[in-house]
Enzyme design. Structure first.
Site, PDB file in Angstrom:
ATOM      1  N   ASN A  72      40.726  53.510  31.140  1.00 12.87           N
ATOM      2  CA  ASN A  72      40.172  52.656  32.195  1.00 12.87           C
ATOM      3  C   ASN A  72      39.320  51.564  31.558  1.00 12.87           C
ATOM      4  OD1 ASN A  72      39.486  51.844  34.879  1.00 12.87           O
ATOM      5  ND2 ASN A  72      37.518  52.881  34.656  1.00 12.87           N
TER       6      ASN A  72
ATOM      7  N   LEU B 297      39.249  57.938  41.955  1.00 14.56           N
ATOM      8  CA  LEU B 297      39.081  58.943  40.904  1.00 14.56           C
ATOM      9  C   LEU B 297      40.434  59.605  40.662  1.00 14.56           C
ATOM     10  CD1 LEU B 297      35.749  60.726  41.893  1.00 14.56           C
ATOM     11  CD2 LEU B 297      36.145  59.143  40.001  1.00 14.56           C
ATOM     12  N   ILE B 298      40.718  59.888  39.412  1.00 13.65           N
ATOM     13  CA  ILE B 298      41.984  60.531  39.062  1.00 13.65           C
ATOM     14  C   ILE B 298      41.808  62.048  39.198  1.00 13.65           C
ATOM     15  CG2 ILE B 298      43.694  60.826  37.214  1.00 13.65           C
ATOM     16  CD1 ILE B 298      43.523  57.948  38.333  1.00 13.65           C
TER      17      ILE B 298
ATOM     18  N   MET C   7      40.952  51.766  42.235  1.00 14.73           N
ATOM     19  CA  MET C   7      39.611  52.169  42.651  1.00 14.73           C
ATOM     20  C   MET C   7      39.521  53.626  43.128  1.00 14.73           C
ATOM     21  SD  MET C   7      38.275  49.295  41.971  1.00 14.73           S
ATOM     22  CE  MET C   7      36.645  49.295  42.698  1.00 14.73           C
TER      23      MET C   7
ATOM     24  N   HIS D 292      35.983  49.142  32.465  1.00 14.88           N
ATOM     25  CA  HIS D 292      34.863  49.074  33.410  1.00 14.88           C
ATOM     26  C   HIS D 292      33.944  47.921  33.003  1.00 14.88           C
ATOM     27  CE1 HIS D 292      32.079  50.564  36.397  1.00 14.88           C
ATOM     28  NE2 HIS D 292      31.119  50.321  35.533  1.00 14.88           N
TER      29      HIS D 292
ATOM     30  N   SER E  91      44.101  40.447  37.234  1.00 15.64           N
ATOM     31  CA  SER E  91      43.940  39.562  36.074  1.00 15.64           C
ATOM     32  C   SER E  91      44.078  40.350  34.768  1.00 15.64           C
ATOM     33  CB  SER E  91      42.610  38.804  36.132  1.00 15.64           C
ATOM     34  OG  SER E  91      41.529  39.674  35.985  1.00 15.64           O
ATOM     35  N   ASN E  92      43.707  41.625  34.771  1.00 15.49           N
ATOM     36  CA  ASN E  92      43.908  42.437  33.565  1.00 15.49           C
ATOM     37  C   ASN E  92      45.387  42.769  33.361  1.00 15.49           C
ATOM     38  OD1 ASN E  92      41.259  43.205  32.116  1.00 15.49           O
ATOM     39  ND2 ASN E  92      40.768  43.328  34.299  1.00 15.49           N
TER      40      ASN E  92
HETATM   41  C1  GRF Z   1      37.972  44.577  36.425  1.00 16.44           C
HETATM   42  O1  GRF Z   1      36.737  43.922  36.400  1.00 16.44           O
HETATM   43  C2  GRF Z   1      37.847  45.949  35.844  1.00 16.44           C
HETATM   44  O2  GRF Z   1      36.832  46.052  34.889  1.00 16.44           O
HETATM   45  C3  GRF Z   1      37.512  46.803  37.039  1.00 16.44           C
HETATM   46  O3  GRF Z   1      38.251  46.235  38.090  1.00 16.44           O
HETATM   47  C4  GRF Z   1      38.425  44.859  37.849  1.00 16.44           C
HETATM   48  C5  GRF Z   1      39.881  44.531  38.060  1.00 16.44           C
HETATM   49  O4  GRF Z   1      40.106  43.153  38.059  1.00 16.44           O
HETATM   50  N1  GRF Z   1      37.836  48.180  36.776  1.00 16.44           N
HETATM   51  P1  GRF Z   1      41.577  42.557  38.042  1.00 16.44           P
HETATM   52  O5  GRF Z   1      42.308  43.053  39.278  1.00 16.44           O
HETATM   53  O6  GRF Z   1      42.241  43.019  36.768  1.00 16.44           O
HETATM   54  O7  GRF Z   1      41.395  41.067  38.074  1.00 16.44           O
END
Ligand code: GRF
Length: 192
Positions: free
Chosen positions: A109, A94-95, A92, A111, A15-16
């Protein structure tokens, strides 16, 4: 000014990623997504990127000797795509030093908490279960730690009485989808 070339790293719903693509279409974000990187071939975001004709690099970590090996491949793909910024959005892992050194100061990132509170997995659930009244969203530079890099932007989300984890998640995501594109745009405009 030329559009900034973004590589988005994601392993989930995306979604992001969608919000970033939308902001680019609306011309509120002066950028283009030149590569989607994912460690989950079956992730929804991979499907979305393909549908949008975003170039995709999908890899399976277990097929590599270790992080250094798959990050070397990622860096090669980033260079090929001439990516300038790395935007983590639900990646998900660590880099490691291979990627950090290649893109120093250029990896961000998002969060879903007000860091340094509630780092790591299920930050929304952690905040909800802790009974805090205020949580939110953080955008930060990425370093070798887990959600520990220098903070770039934060926005609070109030946990109202009667909210469920689901409605809290929705409220947080609404903020994420606005804050991430806006923060990237501000970084671009800063000329850093
Ligand atoms: C988001 O809530 C972000 O803050 C976290 O992972 C989630 C990713 O969601 N790091 P989406 O795949 O962008 O919907």
């Amino acid at each position: 000014m030329a559009k900034k070339r973004l590589a988005v790293f994601a392993s989930g719903t995306g979604s992001n990623y969608d919000a970033i693509v939308e902001a680019i279409q609306k011309e509120t974000l002066d950028a283009e997504v030149v590569l989607l990187v994912s460690d989950k071939p079956a992730a929804k975001v991979v499907e979305k990127a393909k549908a949008n004709q975003t170039p995709v690099f999908v890899f399976e970590p277990k097929k590599y000797a270790g992080k250094e090996a798959f990050e070397a491949d990622i860096v090669a793909e980033l260079k090929k795509a001439q990516a300038e910024l790395v935007i983590l959005a639900g990646y998900m892992r660590l880099i490691g030093s291979t990627l950090l050194e290649a893109y120093e100061g250029r990896i961000f990132n998002i969060h879903p908490s007000l860091l340094p509170s509630f780092p790591g997995l299920d930050a929304i659930g952690q905040a909800f279960d802790a009974g805090v009244k205020l949580t939110g969203v953080t955008i930060h530079y990425v370093d070798a730690g887990m959600d520990t890099g220098k903070i770039v932007a934060q926005e609070a989300v109030r946990i109202e009485d009667g909210m469920t984890k689901e409605s809290l998640q929705q409220a947080i995501q609404e903020v994420e989808h606005r804050l991430y594109p806006d923060t990237i745009q501000q970084f671009i405009e800063s000329g850093e």
